[in-house]
Design an enzyme around this catalytic site. Sequence first.
Site, short mmCIF file in Angstrom:
data_model
loop_
_atom_site.label_atom_id
_atom_site.label_comp_id
_atom_site.label_asym_id
_atom_site.label_seq_id
_atom_site.Cartn_x
_atom_site.Cartn_y
_atom_site.Cartn_z
N ASP A 37 57.56 -38.98 -39.85
CA ASP A 37 57.45 -38.54 -41.24
C ASP A 37 57.39 -37.02 -41.22
O ASP A 37 57.33 -36.41 -40.14
CB ASP A 37 56.19 -39.14 -41.90
CG ASP A 37 56.31 -39.28 -43.40
OD1 ASP A 37 56.43 -38.25 -44.09
OD2 ASP A 37 56.31 -40.43 -43.91
N ASP A 63 61.84 -35.25 -39.59
CA ASP A 63 62.53 -34.99 -40.85
C ASP A 63 63.88 -35.70 -40.74
O ASP A 63 64.72 -35.30 -39.92
CB ASP A 63 62.72 -33.48 -41.04
CG ASP A 63 63.53 -33.16 -42.31
OD1 ASP A 63 64.11 -34.09 -42.91
OD2 ASP A 63 63.60 -31.97 -42.68
N VAL A 64 64.09 -36.73 -41.53
CA VAL A 64 65.28 -37.57 -41.34
C VAL A 64 66.59 -36.84 -41.59
O VAL A 64 67.65 -37.33 -41.21
CB VAL A 64 65.22 -38.86 -42.21
CG1 VAL A 64 64.11 -39.78 -41.76
CG2 VAL A 64 65.14 -38.53 -43.69
N ASN A 90 63.40 -46.09 -43.76
CA ASN A 90 62.58 -46.26 -44.97
C ASN A 90 62.35 -44.96 -45.75
O ASN A 90 62.17 -44.99 -46.96
CB ASN A 90 61.21 -46.85 -44.55
CG ASN A 90 60.16 -46.65 -45.63
OD1 ASN A 90 60.15 -47.38 -46.62
ND2 ASN A 90 59.29 -45.66 -45.46
N TYR A 154 69.57 -40.07 -57.04
CA TYR A 154 68.87 -41.16 -56.34
C TYR A 154 69.73 -42.42 -56.33
O TYR A 154 69.92 -43.06 -55.29
CB TYR A 154 67.53 -41.41 -57.03
CG TYR A 154 66.64 -42.43 -56.35
CD1 TYR A 154 65.92 -42.10 -55.21
CD2 TYR A 154 66.52 -43.73 -56.85
CE1 TYR A 154 65.10 -43.03 -54.58
CE2 TYR A 154 65.71 -44.67 -56.24
CZ TYR A 154 64.99 -44.31 -55.10
OH TYR A 154 64.18 -45.24 -54.48
N LYS A 158 71.26 -44.28 -52.99
CA LYS A 158 70.87 -45.66 -52.64
C LYS A 158 72.09 -46.59 -52.65
O LYS A 158 72.13 -47.58 -51.91
CB LYS A 158 69.78 -46.15 -53.59
CG LYS A 158 68.44 -45.42 -53.42
CD LYS A 158 67.87 -45.62 -52.03
CE LYS A 158 66.49 -45.00 -51.88
NZ LYS A 158 65.92 -45.22 -50.52
N ILE A 187 57.71 -50.47 -57.13
CA ILE A 187 56.63 -50.75 -56.18
C ILE A 187 55.52 -49.73 -56.40
O ILE A 187 55.80 -48.54 -56.62
CB ILE A 187 57.14 -50.66 -54.71
CG1 ILE A 187 58.41 -51.51 -54.52
CG2 ILE A 187 56.04 -51.08 -53.73
CD1 ILE A 187 58.27 -52.99 -54.84
N THR A 189 53.61 -47.28 -55.44
CA THR A 189 53.35 -46.21 -54.46
C THR A 189 53.41 -44.89 -55.23
O THR A 189 53.73 -44.87 -56.42
CB THR A 189 54.43 -46.17 -53.35
OG1 THR A 189 55.69 -45.86 -53.96
CG2 THR A 189 54.53 -47.49 -52.60
P1 NAD Z 1 56.46 -42.85 -50.85
O1 NAD Z 1 56.85 -41.59 -51.53
O2 NAD Z 1 55.04 -43.23 -50.82
O3 NAD Z 1 56.98 -42.83 -49.33
C1 NAD Z 1 58.11 -42.17 -48.89
C2 NAD Z 1 57.82 -41.62 -47.50
O4 NAD Z 1 58.99 -40.94 -47.02
C3 NAD Z 1 56.67 -40.59 -47.51
O5 NAD Z 1 55.78 -40.83 -46.44
C4 NAD Z 1 57.41 -39.28 -47.34
O6 NAD Z 1 56.63 -38.24 -46.73
C5 NAD Z 1 58.57 -39.71 -46.47
N1 NAD Z 1 59.64 -38.71 -46.47
C6 NAD Z 1 60.14 -38.01 -47.52
N2 NAD Z 1 61.07 -37.14 -47.09
C7 NAD Z 1 61.17 -37.31 -45.74
C8 NAD Z 1 61.98 -36.72 -44.74
N3 NAD Z 1 62.85 -35.75 -45.02
N4 NAD Z 1 61.83 -37.16 -43.47
C9 NAD Z 1 60.93 -38.12 -43.17
N5 NAD Z 1 60.14 -38.71 -44.07
C10 NAD Z 1 60.27 -38.31 -45.35
O7 NAD Z 1 57.34 -43.98 -51.54
P2 NAD Z 1 57.68 -45.50 -51.11
O8 NAD Z 1 57.70 -46.29 -52.33
O9 NAD Z 1 56.81 -45.94 -49.98
O10 NAD Z 1 59.19 -45.32 -50.60
C11 NAD Z 1 59.70 -45.95 -49.45
C12 NAD Z 1 61.17 -46.28 -49.64
O11 NAD Z 1 61.31 -47.26 -50.68
C13 NAD Z 1 62.02 -45.09 -50.10
O12 NAD Z 1 63.27 -45.11 -49.43
C14 NAD Z 1 62.22 -45.33 -51.57
O13 NAD Z 1 63.38 -44.72 -52.07
C15 NAD Z 1 62.29 -46.84 -51.61
N6 NAD Z 1 62.04 -47.44 -52.91
C16 NAD Z 1 60.86 -47.24 -53.55
C17 NAD Z 1 60.62 -47.87 -54.79
C18 NAD Z 1 59.33 -47.69 -55.55
O14 NAD Z 1 59.26 -48.11 -56.70
N7 NAD Z 1 58.28 -47.13 -54.98
C19 NAD Z 1 61.61 -48.68 -55.34
C20 NAD Z 1 62.81 -48.86 -54.66
C21 NAD Z 1 63.00 -48.25 -53.43
#
Ligand code: NAD
Length: 250
Positions: A37, A63-64, A90, A154, A158, A187, A189
């Site tokens: 992360d 950093d992805v 993720n 976004y 996706k 979700i 978060t």
């Molecule tokens: P979140 O923001 O809590 O977690 C995302 C994580 O990705 C964080 O720990 C962040 O620091 C990390 N991150 C961001 N940029 C980064 C980078 N450049 N390199 C490495 N890590 C990085 O949100 P989440 O809900 O846990 O999201 C997880 C996945 O689920 C994401 O891909 C998000 O798009 C997807 N998603 C989330 C939802 C929702 O409603 N929360 C819905 C659909 C999809």
Amino acid sequence: MGRLDGKVALISGGARGQGAAEVKLFAREGARVVFGDVLDDAGRQVEAEVRAAGGAATYVHLDVANESDWREAVGTAVQVYDRLDILVNNAGIVRRASIEETTLELWNEVMAVNATGVFLGTKHALPIMRRGGGGSIVNISSISGMIAVGAPAYNASKGAVRVFTKVTAVEHAKDHIRCNSIHPGPIDTQMIREGHVDPDAMAQQRLSLVPLGRLGTVDDIAYGVLYLASDEAAFVTGSELVIDGGFIAQ
Ligand code: NAD
């Protein structure tokens, strides 16, 4: 017996939210987990929690969008645990702006993390998985990769992940590497609240669109990821698992 006994997993964005839940669940199910992360303090805290519970986890800065970070993360999996069986792409970010408000910088920032990050992780994991005789890649897309909810950059990022998943599945079936996408609905978060003037009102508005009448939890997603990562899904590749409480069934 754990559902991932003997397997080594690499999970991006594992410091919080869904990624952290996946790190913890995978470790409980017997996997040895490398996770990365950009939030190093939070990542090290998750690492400590997993180890205190008797699991095997190693946090790396990742950093992805940075190719050399991916080389190091994959290298760590090989160095510390000697193989790589599972990759969970993720990590993700959301930036809320209409098409006309979206600057090129914002577009590129979202694409770099959400789409390029998945490409780079996949590219660097493939040779190691092939060497080990196969593997499973799980890409976290979104219902925003299927329908127009979310934000333009976004959605586009996706959608890219959705079809890149199928390309990976078809191109690497011969290597016994499976690849599937997960499409979460709203979700609970930090992400769902980010960038909104009234985050709680936004969460409530999203909730009103979910037939099951609640936001998803991080474990609702983590169990889907676990299934696709495990050998229980041995005949599943190129598929889309929607976990959204019925959101897009309407
Ligand atoms: P979140 O923001 O809590 O977690 C995302 C994580 O990705 C964080 O720990 C962040 O620091 C990390 N991150 C961001 N940029 C980064 C980078 N450049 N390199 C490495 N890590 C990085 O949100 P989440 O809900 O846990 O999201 C997880 C996945 O689920 C994401 O891909 C998000 O798009 C997807 N998603 C989330 C939802 C929702 O409603 N929360 C819905 C659909 C999809």
